[in-house]
Motif scaffolding. Structure first.
Motif, PDB file in Angstrom:
ATOM      1  N   ASN A  36       8.774  -1.734  28.381  1.00  0.00           N
ATOM      2  CA  ASN A  36       8.511  -2.916  27.553  1.00  0.00           C
ATOM      3  C   ASN A  36       7.390  -3.782  28.123  1.00  0.00           C
ATOM      4  OD1 ASN A  36       9.702  -4.153  29.735  1.00  0.00           O
ATOM      5  ND2 ASN A  36      11.263  -5.231  28.560  1.00  0.00           N
ATOM      6  N   GLY A  37       6.723  -3.294  29.176  1.00  0.00           N
ATOM      7  CA  GLY A  37       5.593  -4.013  29.759  1.00  0.00           C
ATOM      8  C   GLY A  37       5.943  -4.884  30.953  1.00  0.00           C
ATOM      9  N   ALA A  38       7.242  -5.057  31.250  1.00  0.00           N
ATOM     10  CA  ALA A  38       7.657  -5.869  32.398  1.00  0.00           C
ATOM     11  C   ALA A  38       7.190  -5.195  33.692  1.00  0.00           C
ATOM     12  CB  ALA A  38       9.167  -6.040  32.404  1.00  0.00           C
ATOM     13  N   THR A  39       6.906  -6.013  34.709  1.00  0.00           N
ATOM     14  CA  THR A  39       6.394  -5.469  35.964  1.00  0.00           C
ATOM     15  C   THR A  39       7.226  -5.879  37.185  1.00  0.00           C
ATOM     16  OG1 THR A  39       4.870  -7.338  36.164  1.00  0.00           O
ATOM     17  CG2 THR A  39       4.019  -5.316  35.127  1.00  0.00           C
ATOM     18  N   ALA A  40       8.389  -6.481  36.969  1.00  0.00           N
ATOM     19  CA  ALA A  40       9.273  -6.858  38.074  1.00  0.00           C
ATOM     20  C   ALA A  40      10.200  -5.683  38.402  1.00  0.00           C
ATOM     21  CB  ALA A  40      10.091  -8.081  37.698  1.00  0.00           C
ATOM     22  N   GLN A  41      10.825  -5.736  39.573  1.00  0.00           N
ATOM     23  CA  GLN A  41      11.753  -4.677  39.959  1.00  0.00           C
ATOM     24  C   GLN A  41      13.011  -4.706  39.094  1.00  0.00           C
ATOM     25  OE1 GLN A  41      13.008  -4.708  44.082  1.00  0.00           O
ATOM     26  NE2 GLN A  41      13.899  -2.679  43.945  1.00  0.00           N
ATOM     27  N   GLN A  42      13.377  -5.884  38.590  1.00  0.00           N
ATOM     28  CA  GLN A  42      14.588  -6.022  37.783  1.00  0.00           C
ATOM     29  C   GLN A  42      14.269  -6.682  36.453  1.00  0.00           C
ATOM     30  OE1 GLN A  42      17.789  -9.113  38.496  1.00  0.00           O
ATOM     31  NE2 GLN A  42      18.867  -7.273  39.182  1.00  0.00           N
ATOM     32  N   MET A  43      14.982  -6.252  35.422  1.00  0.00           N
ATOM     33  CA  MET A  43      14.878  -6.931  34.129  1.00  0.00           C
ATOM     34  C   MET A  43      16.248  -6.930  33.475  1.00  0.00           C
ATOM     35  SD  MET A  43      12.964  -4.472  31.475  1.00  0.00           S
ATOM     36  CE  MET A  43      13.757  -3.061  30.757  1.00  0.00           C
ATOM     37  N   GLY A  49      18.420   0.556  23.268  1.00  0.00           N
ATOM     38  CA  GLY A  49      17.201   1.334  23.389  1.00  0.00           C
ATOM     39  C   GLY A  49      17.133   2.104  24.682  1.00  0.00           C
ATOM     40  N   ASN A  50      16.065   2.865  24.814  1.00  0.00           N
ATOM     41  CA  ASN A  50      15.782   3.588  26.049  1.00  0.00           C
ATOM     42  C   ASN A  50      14.805   2.747  26.855  1.00  0.00           C
ATOM     43  OD1 ASN A  50      17.323   5.899  25.390  1.00  0.00           O
ATOM     44  ND2 ASN A  50      15.665   6.650  24.107  1.00  0.00           N
ATOM     45  N   PHE A  51      15.135   2.499  28.103  1.00  0.00           N
ATOM     46  CA  PHE A  51      14.294   1.690  28.972  1.00  0.00           C
ATOM     47  C   PHE A  51      13.852   2.549  30.149  1.00  0.00           C
ATOM     48  CE2 PHE A  51      16.973  -1.137  26.591  1.00  0.00           C
ATOM     49  CZ  PHE A  51      16.071  -2.095  26.157  1.00  0.00           C
ATOM     50  N   GLY A  57       4.873   4.240  44.641  1.00  0.00           N
ATOM     51  CA  GLY A  57       5.149   4.151  46.071  1.00  0.00           C
ATOM     52  C   GLY A  57       3.926   3.699  46.839  1.00  0.00           C
ATOM     53  N   ALA A  58       4.088   3.489  48.136  1.00  0.00           N
ATOM     54  CA  ALA A  58       3.011   3.020  49.002  1.00  0.00           C
ATOM     55  C   ALA A  58       1.829   3.986  49.034  1.00  0.00           C
ATOM     56  CB  ALA A  58       3.539   2.793  50.410  1.00  0.00           C
ATOM     57  N   ASN A  59       2.097   5.277  48.795  1.00  0.00           N
ATOM     58  CA  ASN A  59       1.030   6.275  48.818  1.00  0.00           C
ATOM     59  C   ASN A  59       0.332   6.435  47.464  1.00  0.00           C
ATOM     60  OD1 ASN A  59       2.995   7.537  47.360  1.00  0.00           O
ATOM     61  ND2 ASN A  59       3.360   9.183  48.820  1.00  0.00           N
ATOM     62  N   GLY A  60       0.732   5.627  46.469  1.00  0.00           N
ATOM     63  CA  GLY A  60       0.105   5.680  45.152  1.00  0.00           C
ATOM     64  C   GLY A  60       0.742   6.670  44.193  1.00  0.00           C
ATOM     65  N   CYS A  61       1.692   7.473  44.670  1.00  0.00           N
ATOM     66  CA  CYS A  61       2.376   8.419  43.789  1.00  0.00           C
ATOM     67  C   CYS A  61       3.402   7.674  42.944  1.00  0.00           C
ATOM     68  CB  CYS A  61       3.069   9.500  44.611  1.00  0.00           C
ATOM     69  SG  CYS A  61       1.916  10.602  45.439  1.00  0.00           S
ATOM     70  N   THR A  62       3.723   8.238  41.790  1.00  0.00           N
ATOM     71  CA  THR A  62       4.647   7.585  40.871  1.00  0.00           C
ATOM     72  C   THR A  62       5.811   8.498  40.511  1.00  0.00           C
ATOM     73  OG1 THR A  62       3.434   8.334  38.924  1.00  0.00           O
ATOM     74  CG2 THR A  62       2.810   6.177  39.846  1.00  0.00           C
ATOM     75  N   ALA A  63       6.896   7.873  40.084  1.00  0.00           N
ATOM     76  CA  ALA A  63       8.063   8.585  39.562  1.00  0.00           C
ATOM     77  C   ALA A  63       8.657   7.712  38.460  1.00  0.00           C
ATOM     78  CB  ALA A  63       9.078   8.840  40.661  1.00  0.00           C
ATOM     79  N   THR A  64       9.333   8.345  37.512  1.00  0.00           N
ATOM     80  CA  THR A  64       9.865   7.630  36.355  1.00  0.00           C
ATOM     81  C   THR A  64      11.337   7.958  36.150  1.00  0.00           C
ATOM     82  OG1 THR A  64       7.692   7.691  35.299  1.00  0.00           O
ATOM     83  CG2 THR A  64       9.562   7.275  33.864  1.00  0.00           C
ATOM     84  N   ASP A  65      12.095   6.960  35.701  1.00  0.00           N
ATOM     85  CA  ASP A  65      13.492   7.154  35.318  1.00  0.00           C
ATOM     86  C   ASP A  65      13.718   6.415  34.002  1.00  0.00           C
ATOM     87  OD1 ASP A  65      16.123   8.079  35.517  1.00  0.00           O
ATOM     88  OD2 ASP A  65      16.794   6.357  36.676  1.00  0.00           O
ATOM     89  N   VAL A  66      14.727   6.851  33.256  1.00  0.00           N
ATOM     90  CA  VAL A  66      15.043   6.251  31.957  1.00  0.00           C
ATOM     91  C   VAL A  66      16.541   6.000  31.887  1.00  0.00           C
ATOM     92  CG1 VAL A  66      15.016   6.597  29.450  1.00  0.00           C
ATOM     93  CG2 VAL A  66      13.171   7.535  30.851  1.00  0.00           C
ATOM     94  N   VAL A  67      16.920   4.870  31.304  1.00  0.00           N
ATOM     95  CA  VAL A  67      18.327   4.571  31.046  1.00  0.00           C
ATOM     96  C   VAL A  67      18.454   4.167  29.574  1.00  0.00           C
ATOM     97  CG1 VAL A  67      18.222   2.133  31.703  1.00  0.00           C
ATOM     98  CG2 VAL A  67      20.376   3.347  31.884  1.00  0.00           C
ATOM     99  N   THR A  68      19.561   4.538  28.957  1.00  0.00           N
ATOM    100  CA  THR A  68      19.814   4.172  27.570  1.00  0.00           C
ATOM    101  C   THR A  68      20.862   3.076  27.519  1.00  0.00           C
ATOM    102  OG1 THR A  68      19.319   6.418  26.836  1.00  0.00           O
ATOM    103  CG2 THR A  68      20.599   5.030  25.328  1.00  0.00           C
TER     104      THR A  68
END
Length: 74
Positions: A36-43, A49-51, A57-68
């Protein structure tokens, strides 16, 4: 390079009644981008919906998770 861990923890049930909300917290990283565009660790959400969150990470790599999140309207 090691990918960061992307896990979303909910503060309670992800099936809500009308008027309730749940806090979603992403696992540790250096930056966060929620679907939804939020950039904080918590919302906090109170809609169905699916969020998804992408954790960088510190090395610039990314990972994604989804919760419904579901909302009972009856």
């Amino acid at each position: 390079m090691n990918k960061p861990s992307a896990l979303i923890a909910a503060s309670g049930a992800t099936t809500l009644c009308n008027g309730q909300s749940v806090a979603l917290t992403a696992s540790s990283g250096t930056s966060y981008l929620w679907s939804n565009g939020a950039t904080a660790q918590q919302m906090t959400v109170n809609t169905a919906g699916n969020f998804a969150v992408t954790v960088t990470g510190a090395n610039g790599c990314t990972a994604t998770d989804v919760v419904t999140v579901n909302v009972n309207t009856t």
